[in-house]
Design a protein around this motif. Sequence first.
Motif, short mmCIF file in Angstrom:
data_model
loop_
_atom_site.label_atom_id
_atom_site.label_comp_id
_atom_site.label_asym_id
_atom_site.label_seq_id
_atom_site.Cartn_x
_atom_site.Cartn_y
_atom_site.Cartn_z
N SER A 104 9.34 -11.86 -4.48
CA SER A 104 7.80 -12.17 -4.44
C SER A 104 7.00 -10.76 -4.03
CB SER A 104 7.36 -13.23 -3.36
OG SER A 104 7.93 -14.37 -3.76
N LEU A 105 7.58 -10.19 -3.12
CA LEU A 105 6.80 -8.71 -2.88
C LEU A 105 7.12 -7.74 -4.04
CD1 LEU A 105 5.73 -6.77 -1.00
CD2 LEU A 105 8.02 -6.26 0.08
N MET A 106 8.22 -7.63 -4.67
CA MET A 106 8.21 -7.10 -5.83
C MET A 106 7.34 -7.37 -6.89
SD MET A 106 12.29 -5.92 -6.63
CE MET A 106 11.62 -4.72 -7.53
N VAL A 107 7.08 -8.64 -7.22
CA VAL A 107 6.08 -9.15 -8.19
C VAL A 107 4.62 -8.65 -7.85
CG1 VAL A 107 5.32 -11.06 -9.25
CG2 VAL A 107 7.45 -10.95 -9.19
N GLN A 108 4.53 -8.92 -6.82
CA GLN A 108 3.04 -8.43 -6.29
C GLN A 108 2.81 -6.92 -6.31
OE1 GLN A 108 1.54 -11.23 -5.64
NE2 GLN A 108 -0.71 -10.23 -5.30
N ALA A 109 3.99 -6.16 -5.85
CA ALA A 109 3.46 -4.63 -5.77
C ALA A 109 3.41 -4.19 -7.35
CB ALA A 109 4.79 -4.07 -5.09
N THR A 110 4.43 -4.80 -7.87
CA THR A 110 4.51 -4.36 -9.46
C THR A 110 2.91 -4.59 -10.31
OG1 THR A 110 6.85 -4.74 -9.79
CG2 THR A 110 5.68 -4.52 -11.58
N GLU A 111 2.50 -5.71 -9.96
CA GLU A 111 1.09 -5.95 -10.48
C GLU A 111 0.12 -5.12 -9.96
OE1 GLU A 111 0.94 -7.59 -13.41
OE2 GLU A 111 3.09 -7.65 -13.39
N SER A 112 0.13 -4.75 -8.59
CA SER A 112 -0.76 -4.16 -8.00
C SER A 112 -0.71 -2.60 -8.51
CB SER A 112 -0.58 -4.27 -6.34
OG SER A 112 -0.58 -5.45 -5.80
N VAL A 113 0.42 -2.05 -8.58
CA VAL A 113 0.42 -0.81 -9.31
C VAL A 113 -0.09 -0.67 -10.75
CG1 VAL A 113 2.03 0.87 -10.05
CG2 VAL A 113 2.49 -0.03 -7.99
N ARG A 114 0.16 -1.71 -11.62
CA ARG A 114 -0.43 -1.89 -12.98
C ARG A 114 -1.90 -1.87 -12.69
NH1 ARG A 114 1.74 -4.17 -17.34
NH2 ARG A 114 2.90 -5.76 -16.10
N ALA A 115 -2.46 -2.63 -12.08
CA ALA A 115 -3.73 -2.80 -11.77
C ALA A 115 -4.57 -1.46 -11.31
CB ALA A 115 -4.17 -3.76 -10.96
N MET A 116 -3.93 -0.86 -10.25
CA MET A 116 -4.46 0.45 -9.78
C MET A 116 -4.46 1.64 -10.95
SD MET A 116 -2.97 2.90 -6.64
CE MET A 116 -1.62 3.58 -8.04
N VAL A 117 -3.40 1.76 -11.72
CA VAL A 117 -3.23 2.92 -12.37
C VAL A 117 -4.41 2.52 -13.72
CG1 VAL A 117 -1.82 3.99 -14.22
CG2 VAL A 117 -0.89 3.03 -12.04
N LYS A 118 -4.87 1.31 -14.02
CA LYS A 118 -5.43 0.92 -15.25
C LYS A 118 -6.85 1.21 -14.70
CE LYS A 118 -5.35 -2.72 -17.69
NZ LYS A 118 -5.12 -3.81 -18.44
N LYS A 119 -7.25 0.83 -13.40
CA LYS A 119 -8.51 1.00 -12.68
C LYS A 119 -8.64 2.78 -12.76
CE LYS A 119 -11.69 -0.93 -9.47
NZ LYS A 119 -11.69 -1.92 -8.65
N MET A 120 -7.85 3.55 -12.40
CA MET A 120 -7.76 5.06 -12.60
C MET A 120 -8.17 5.46 -14.06
SD MET A 120 -4.68 5.92 -9.71
CE MET A 120 -5.03 7.60 -10.07
N LYS A 121 -8.06 4.73 -14.90
CA LYS A 121 -8.16 5.16 -16.49
C LYS A 121 -6.92 5.89 -17.01
CE LYS A 121 -12.16 2.90 -16.43
NZ LYS A 121 -12.12 1.47 -17.07
N LYS A 122 -5.82 5.50 -16.54
CA LYS A 122 -4.71 6.22 -16.69
C LYS A 122 -3.77 5.23 -17.68
CE LYS A 122 -5.03 10.02 -14.50
NZ LYS A 122 -4.81 11.55 -15.05
N LYS A 155 0.81 -0.94 0.04
CA LYS A 155 -0.06 0.13 -0.21
C LYS A 155 0.92 1.26 -0.02
CE LYS A 155 -4.15 -2.09 1.90
NZ LYS A 155 -4.83 -2.22 3.38
N GLN A 156 1.99 1.17 0.64
CA GLN A 156 3.20 2.63 0.66
C GLN A 156 3.36 2.60 -0.88
OE1 GLN A 156 6.35 1.70 3.15
NE2 GLN A 156 7.12 3.97 2.84
N ILE A 157 3.75 1.68 -1.48
CA ILE A 157 4.19 1.65 -2.78
C ILE A 157 3.17 2.31 -3.86
CG2 ILE A 157 5.10 0.51 -4.83
CD1 ILE A 157 6.38 -1.48 -2.73
N LEU A 158 1.73 1.68 -3.47
CA LEU A 158 0.65 2.10 -4.26
C LEU A 158 0.27 3.73 -4.25
CD1 LEU A 158 -1.73 -0.81 -3.91
CD2 LEU A 158 -0.62 -0.12 -6.09
N HIS A 159 0.55 4.20 -2.80
CA HIS A 159 0.41 5.69 -2.49
C HIS A 159 1.40 6.47 -3.27
CE1 HIS A 159 -2.80 5.61 0.58
NE2 HIS A 159 -2.23 4.41 1.36
N VAL A 160 2.52 6.01 -3.28
CA VAL A 160 3.58 6.53 -3.99
C VAL A 160 3.28 6.97 -5.66
CG1 VAL A 160 6.07 6.66 -4.87
CG2 VAL A 160 5.47 6.18 -2.55
N ALA A 161 2.89 5.55 -6.22
CA ALA A 161 2.45 5.56 -7.52
C ALA A 161 1.34 6.28 -7.98
CB ALA A 161 2.17 4.05 -7.87
#
Length: 818
Positions: free
Chosen positions: A599-617, A568-574
């Motif tokens: 494993s954490l890097m993989v999960q965080a990376t895909e979470s950022v991708r999913a979040m930004v796509k959901k933001m329509k960006k 979540k900390q990484i998602l806030h920055v993104a």
Amino acid sequence: EIGGDGSKSLPISRSRESALLFVDISGFTKLSTVLDVDSFSNCMNTYFEKVINQVASYGGDILKFAGDAIFCEWRVSSDEDEPFQTLEECVLQAATCAADIVGLCSDFNLVGNSGISRQSFRSSHTAPSLRSSAGALDDLRSTLARSDSDSQVSHSPPGHKERRRPSGPERSPSVDTKRPSFKRRVSIEAPFTKRPSVESTLNVKCGVGVGHMAGVHVGDSISRREFLMLGDPIEQVALAEAAASHGEVFASPDAISYLAKMGTVLGDWEADAQYGRPTLIAVRGEKRFNPREEYNLRRGVGLPFECAKLQQHMDDFDFSELNWLKRMISLYVHPVAVDEEHESSSNVKHETDYERNAAAAELRNVYTCFISPKMDYCLTGNEEKDQKLFQRLNDIMTITTGLIDRAEGHLRQFIVDDKGIVLIFTFGLRGSTFPNMIAQRAIPLTFTICQSLQDELGIKVAAGATFERAYCGVVGGINRHEFAVLGPAVNLAARLMSPKHNSNVILVDKNVRLLTNQIFFRPLPAVKAKGYSDPVPIFQPMRISTEQQGSKWGHAKKKFVGRSSEIKQILHVAQEMTLTRMTSKFLFMTASSGTGKSSLMVQATESVRAMVKKMKKRVIVTRYISNEGDSRIPFSLFRSIFKDLLRQIQQDDDASMNSSKERSDFEIDKEWDSLSLQSHSTKSSLMSTDATRFRYICEELNAPPEFTEVVGKRLLGLKSTAGPSTAGNPPDLNKIVNFMADAFIRCTKHADLVLLALDDVHWMDEMSWKVVQEIFERSDNVLTFCGSRPPSTNHLEVDEKFWSELHGAYEEEGRYLE
């Protein structure tokens, strides 16, 4: 034969009665110790050209180059326009040609720093000193030219005592029973870096055979083709060449029978024939056979005769037919040579073919793998059975080339000889050099080829592989030549493939073993090998480890337990960067091996991708895992990801393009569970090839012309950049750093967020770190996310000043988080 009218598929075969000559050249080892690579290439090919010209002058055809040796053929034809109508004529031409070759080309002494001298039973010549590379070449050429006038002499000087091989029952039985070996793939038997000032002698020996042969074209019309020779004469010349010493020609019993019909053969050839042994027919300046007067030799009916006939056919072809023919012929040529030809043909030529071939010679660290499918390859004379054999050979070719193409390696050669069926492929040449290529590409491909031939065709295989510096370039004369890879390690790979050391497994040398700890190896007893003073350690790769299988970026898990606060900390920055797009930021995560960092890097990376796509960006995610060998390879990171970045030019995800549907109210905590972590697919760019995209970037950034050659072809391995060749100095590394950073920013400028996710950066090289620094300092939409083992125990190749600024000013500005 190349393809008919397009309706006939491969394999295509043609039977013939032929005389076969095998010419084995030796002595390039010591030559390599006194000359640099350019001089070595020039002298080797000048010597080869002399041999090839002799074959051509006697009407022979060069069928195959095999390292530092060649196969030559004289074929019987029923066409009245062809020069040879009987098999007797073919054998006489081949035998006489071989006698002239050993008389002309034996005992050439090349002395480092003192000169070139020609020594023979007939005469002795001393050339001027080796003043330079060009001087060495001129000396060798002039020496060869002076010896032309002696090429027909067939008498020994007075007082010379003839050295003869024993014949008849008293000859050593080991010669009779031992299966021959061509010893032909490598002429350089000592490391290139060791160059003691010693004398080097070039020498030659020959074997002559005769009989029924079949020429078979295998492959496809897209990737690669090869021309294979099959038939008993191949084994005949193997036995004959194995019996010969330097300066000698031996002929098989079948060939001797034809020579005896046409005249006299000295020695006890009848006893040799009774025991199935080859017979000595020439030794340096002396022929040991004499045809009767009615059997006339024909000179000057070789290449000039064939070229004249070919020219007549070409006059009737239109432009499209000539282009088709050129494309078909290029399928028989090594990809590196094809790329060189395409590049030179796109520019005005200011150099001769000889100069261009010499300039292309180089030393490279090359992974060379010999693969031997174990199957019967003898002709039976039964058309149906032989056609099945040809089809099986074609299946081997197409399966192997398909796998090699997917791994982006190079097929060096497919040949049938005394060792059986042999496939050679390489990594490390231009266009096939990659970071960590041994563990990630070369060894996995070797396993895959062996397994595929077993599974699909039921063929067991043996394989030998090495990794070492080798000569890479054109071998042969001006009109007939082939791209080759030569060196002691290449010879070792062939030895490791042989049945003496290999019982249908994969064997590798210590360099392959040392370049990765990601594959398990079983040590085996060391072997003696040509070109190595000490026994060579060898190993058997047992399997690809789970760690190596995981060297590709992993997959996100829908139910990932723990680490939610860090993600979540990484998602806030993104999220903040996506909405504001003001400055780039740098996240650095450290953890010891085995603690779940990747494993954490993989999960965080895909979470950022999913979040930004959901933001329509718009979002671009590029990822890379460094390996232990990357620290020694400049720009290792960008060699891998740059092609992916090129495909991002003017490329957008429809689901994130519509600005009217953008969401600025996305709340991470509330919508955490609704993030979709499905794998991401990338659309194809409108530009068709990586080379096209690269040219577009170079033009848009006003990059100097030399970047097309150095960055596009040499660094990124793009097959055709179609840029102008430059004779100036290559750009310095700092300019390449700036260009790569500019190109990265240009390729990703349309995205609202670019996530550059880099794992195991403690193995990343210094120049890649410099590009990462430039991207961070000059972009406004890049979130650099690095994972590393603790820097306190794992040195980073990052610039000390930049590392200090990250922990100083950038951290205070909120641009760096650890």
